[in-house]
Design a protein around this motif. Structure first.
Motif: not given
Ligand SMILES: [Zn+2]
Length: 347
Positions: A6-14, A88-94, A336-342
């Motif tokens: 889940v942590a990996q899937s969250i988009p990030k700005v570093s 340490f970037g794109a692989d973690h959805n940065v 998208g994440a909300a509809s997926h969980h829905g």
């Protein structure tokens, strides 16, 4: 419970990741041996980043300097930039990073290092889509004269990718006020400004805001020990780029036992907190792990973790239209994440 996936899937700005601190262990060992640099104790790939062995911040920074001293060619810089932005970037959805670059420990001229970094940024973008820019960081343990000449070099070799300057290394050995002239020179040239403040006192945060005219504070956990400054920073929505795991191990998070309680106090006080991984392999972490660590320690759900990303989008130095693009992309991911969980909940 925030799982690693889940942590990996969250988009990030570093906004707080150092180039010299995000060199994979195997690369660090290989470049040092090829370029005749010796790490104390001749460690191997498995032992070079033993965070338990750093006696203090100074000890850790000597290893960091040796990694910098191992960079002898433009290609070395291309490689470490590429690996930092992918592993340490794109692989973690940065999605986007403003890379802290400390040029001083390398024997290469600034313009050669810069060319290699730009090569790595371009290649990482081509292969993964990650966007990046550069923040050139001053070593505050060196002289103000050296800081001024670095800023002059940055201006002389100005490229669009360099968005601003930072102030790194130990705050106790380099209090901020004397660096005001270097920051003023950068400001005059239209460069953005940020600075580390890891040990305090909280008054240093006001020096950074009022004398160095910084737009962001890197770390700054001690702000919560002064109510007035906390209120001021909340009112002005000053961004704080927090790095939970490295700060906790490094002993300046305000706890040191994984509770991350000062980050909670900062969030509760309405401060604009961003989360990043600082020097990920050197402290056995990565961008996903920092999100996971703070999420699990403080009971934050995905929505709160996404707020850290949204805060980083507001705090970054891209222009308005690029920020709009990131905002729209994050909104679409969240929907998208909300509809997926829905869907999951309905079945
Ligand atoms: Zn840092």
């Amino acid at each position: 419970m925030i799982t690693r996936e889940v942590a990996q899937s969250i988009p990030k700005v570093s906004l707080h990741c150092h180039l010299l601190g995000s060199v994979p262990a195997a690369t660090a060992v290989e470049l040092a041996s090829r370029n005749g640099v010796r790490f104390p104790g001749d460690p191997g790939v498995d032992t070079v980043y033993n965070s338990a062995a750093y006696a203090d911040l100074g000890d850790f920074l000597s290893l960091y300097d040796l990694i910098g001293a191992s960079l002898h060619q433009r290609e070395d810089y291309r490689r470490i930039t590429y690996e930092s932005l992918t592993l340490f970037g794109a692989d973690h959805n940065v999605w986007y990073r403003e890379i802290f670059v400390t040029p001083q420990p390398s024997p290469l001229p600034y313009r050669t290092a810069l060319a290699g970094i730009l090569d790595g940024m371009r290649d990482a973008r081509t292969d993964t889509g990650i966007e990046s820019r550069i923040v050139v960081a001053i070593n505050r343990e060196h002289t103000v004269t050296e800081a001024l000449s670095l800023v002059e070099e940055v201006i002389e070799h100005r490229v669009d990718e360099v968005l601003g300057i930072g102030l790194d290394y130990q705050e106790v050995l380099g209090p901020p006020a004397p660096f005001a002239p270097a920051f003023a020179l950068a400001e005059k040239a239209g460069l953005n400004r940020t600075a580390h403040s890891e040990n305090g006192p909280p008054a240093h945060i006001e020096v950074l805001l009022d004398e160095l005219h910084c737009a962001r504070i890197d770390h700054g956990y001690h702000v919560v020990t002064d109510q007035r400054i906390t209120r001021r920073c909340a009112d002005q929505q000053v961004p704080f780029t927090c790095t939970p795991v490295s700060s906790d191990i490094g002993g300046y998070s305000g706890s040191g036992e994984g509770s991350h309680r000062r980050i909670q106090q900062m969030v509760d006080a309405g401060l604009r907190v961003c989360i990043d991984s600082d020097v990920p392999p050197m402290f056995g972490t990565d961008p996903s792990n920092d999100y996971r660590a703070v999420g699990n320690a403080l009971g934050y759900d995905v929505a709160q973790l996404v707020t850290f990303t949204a805060n980083a989008i507001e705090s970054c130095w891209l222009d308005a239209s690029d920020k709009d693009t990131l905002r729209a992309r994050l909104a679409s991911w969240t929907a998208g994440a909300a509809s997926h969980h829905g869907t999951e909940n309905n079945t």
